[in-house]
Design an enzyme around this catalytic site. Structure first.
Site, short mmCIF file in Angstrom:
data_model
loop_
_atom_site.label_atom_id
_atom_site.label_comp_id
_atom_site.label_asym_id
_atom_site.label_seq_id
_atom_site.Cartn_x
_atom_site.Cartn_y
_atom_site.Cartn_z
N HIS A 85 0.98 -1.34 0.12
CA HIS A 85 -0.33 -0.47 -0.04
C HIS A 85 0.96 1.45 -0.39
O HIS A 85 2.16 1.16 0.68
CB HIS A 85 -0.80 -0.07 1.03
CG HIS A 85 -1.62 1.21 1.38
ND1 HIS A 85 -3.08 1.74 0.31
CD2 HIS A 85 -1.41 2.94 2.09
CE1 HIS A 85 -3.54 2.95 0.95
NE2 HIS A 85 -1.99 3.51 1.54
N ARG A 171 -14.74 12.37 7.41
CA ARG A 171 -12.94 12.81 7.81
C ARG A 171 -13.11 13.73 7.23
O ARG A 171 -12.57 14.85 7.20
CB ARG A 171 -12.29 11.84 7.68
CG ARG A 171 -12.86 11.36 8.61
CD ARG A 171 -11.30 10.30 9.48
NE ARG A 171 -10.24 10.28 9.27
CZ ARG A 171 -8.93 9.13 8.31
NH1 ARG A 171 -9.94 8.06 7.71
NH2 ARG A 171 -8.35 9.71 8.37
N1 URA Z 1 -5.80 6.34 2.81
C1 URA Z 1 -7.21 5.84 3.16
O1 URA Z 1 -7.40 4.49 2.72
N2 URA Z 1 -7.20 6.32 4.37
C2 URA Z 1 -7.25 7.67 5.22
O2 URA Z 1 -7.74 8.68 6.33
C3 URA Z 1 -5.79 8.14 4.43
C4 URA Z 1 -5.39 7.80 3.18
#
Ligand code: URA
Length: 427
Positions: A85, A171
């Site tokens: 990731h 968020r």
């Molecule tokens: N990538 C995500 O999947 N979530 C986050 O909060 C920030 C980056």
């Protein structure tokens, strides 16, 4: 499940208290079902941003978000699984080479990817530049492709960590994206639910990244690795530079073209270096440290897996990649050394050319983006082309050029070299 009161939990976190496992489970389950309201969860997210969470709380939050949806499982495959990731950057097309490269060595890569938002591109947008390529697979199709080819890159289905989808959207509009416990649980809930048995995190550092400083990036990486360990997933992290773009091509089709160059044994050295380092780390975690990774990029084996992976999802590599209708060259105004080529400036300019989107439902232009003719540290002469901007809509050039204003610098002498790999964190 025990019953709690959302307001009491918010007040507990506001007063810097630790939430129990049961309280976190209750909060996430009831937020997902709609019983806990958005305004209550936004208040909780802000309390978490301000007061933080312990390692145990973050692991519990991650587990609760995983439990809000389905969890995939590849334990029936004859190979170990590994995934990567990246926290996102400019020109970051590494996944396109990495998944097939790792699969060459009999380690399966189930890579669920996303679309870009803001100045960073998304892997799915890049692959959709290939004629016919389909991002959406069912869990069964994903499993079958993994068993046959060893690598799959596709869209995450709606069933995976739905609590994260809801919380992430909240968020985004409440100024709480930057909280490390929330970022870490968001990333890790999706990756753990995806079913990989090992995971390498590429935590980007610099102007073009989420984390602007090495200290913040290291803090995030340590939390991510700890959550992975707590969940029984072998996890490690590389901290890599994102103060300047990766490679020389930024934009969807342009990045696919660069990925193909690398898979055919060429391409820019920084892209090759990060690809090889991340592949080595994924293979190490999967128990294969004794393989020669770089050679599989040069001898065509990784490209063969890439071709099979694209064709399995109906992509036709014989169709030329889209090319933007208009281009504009930026030339050096003076001679010297290109001491700065800022990732955020290039990413924002590429986004404004049409390579990225402002709202998640916007389309992207596949051919739009920027080709760099000189990288940071290169010696340039007055009048020499520094970069070419591409777009289908020439009225976009003005705002793209405004984003580049101040984003590159030519000076008489070279600045200090910046390392590509800044640190490593292992579990
Ligand atoms: N990538 C995500 O999947 N979530 C986050 O909060 C920030 C980056």
């Amino acid at each position: 499940m025990s019953n709690f009161d959302a307001v009491e939990l918010i007040i507990a976190k506001r007063e810097k208290g630790e939430l129990t496992t049961e309280q976190i489970d209750w909060l996430v389950a009831n937020y997902t079902s709609g019983f806990v309201a958005d305004e209550q969860m936004s208040s909780m997210a802000m309390a978490i941003l301000l007061n933080g969470m312990s390692r145990r709380e973050i692991s519990d939050l991650t587990k609760a978000m995983i439990a809000s949806g389905e969890r995939l499982n590849y334990s029936d495959l004859p190979w170990p699984t590994a995934d990567k990731h990246s926290t996102g950057g400019v020109g970051d097309k590494i996944t396109l080479m990495l998944a097939p490269l790792v699969a060459v060595f009999d380690v399966a890569v189930p890579q669920l990817s996303g679309r870009g938002l803001g100045h960073t591109g998304g892997t799915l947008d890049k692959l959709e530049a290939i004629s016919g390529w389909q991002a959406n697979l069912t869990n069964e199709q994903m499993h079958a492709q993994l068993a046959k080819i060893g690598a799959v890159i596709c869209a995450a289905g709606a069933g995976l960590a739905p609590a994260d989808k809801k919380l992430y959207a909240l968020r985004d509009v409440t100024g709480t994206v930057e909280a490390i416990p929330l970022i870490a649980s968001s990333i890790m809930s999706k990756k753990i639910a995806e079913g990989t048995s090992s995971l390498v995190l590429d935590v980007k550092v610099g102007s073009g990244a989420f984390m602007k400083t090495l200290d913040r990036a290291r803090e995030l990486a340590q939390v991510l690795v700890a959550i992975g360990q707590d969940a029984g997933v072998k996890t490690s992290a590389l901290l890599t530079d994102m103060s300047t773009p990766l490679g020389v091509k930024v934009g969807n089709a342009l990045e696919v073209a660069e990925a193909i160059e690398v898979l055919q044994g060429g391409g820019p050295s920084d892209v090759v270096e990060i690809t090889v380092e991340l592949a080595r780390e994924m293979l190490r975690l999967a128990g294969k440290s004794d393989v020669d990774v770089a050679v599989a990029l040069n001898d065509g084996r990784a490209f063969d897996v890439f071709t099979a992976m694209i064709e399995a999802q109906h992509g036709d590599l014989s169709v030329p990649l889209p090319v933007a209708k208009h281009s504009h060259q930026v030339v050096a105004s003076t001679s010297g050394v290109l001491t700065e080529l800022d990732a955020l400036a290039v990413g924002t300019a590429s986004w404004r050319l049409g390579a990225g989107r402002a709202r998640k439902e916007d389309p992207v232009q596949f051919g739009a983006g920027i080709e760099l003719h000189a990288k940071r540290g290169a010696r340039v002469s007055a009048g020499q082309p520094l970069m070419t901007l591409h777009t289908d809509e020439p009225e976009r050039f003005e705002r793209a050029l405004a984003a580049l204003d101040g984003g590159f610098k030519i000076e008489a002498t070279a600045g200090p070299a910046v390392a590509l790999i800044l640190d490593r964190i292992s579990g």
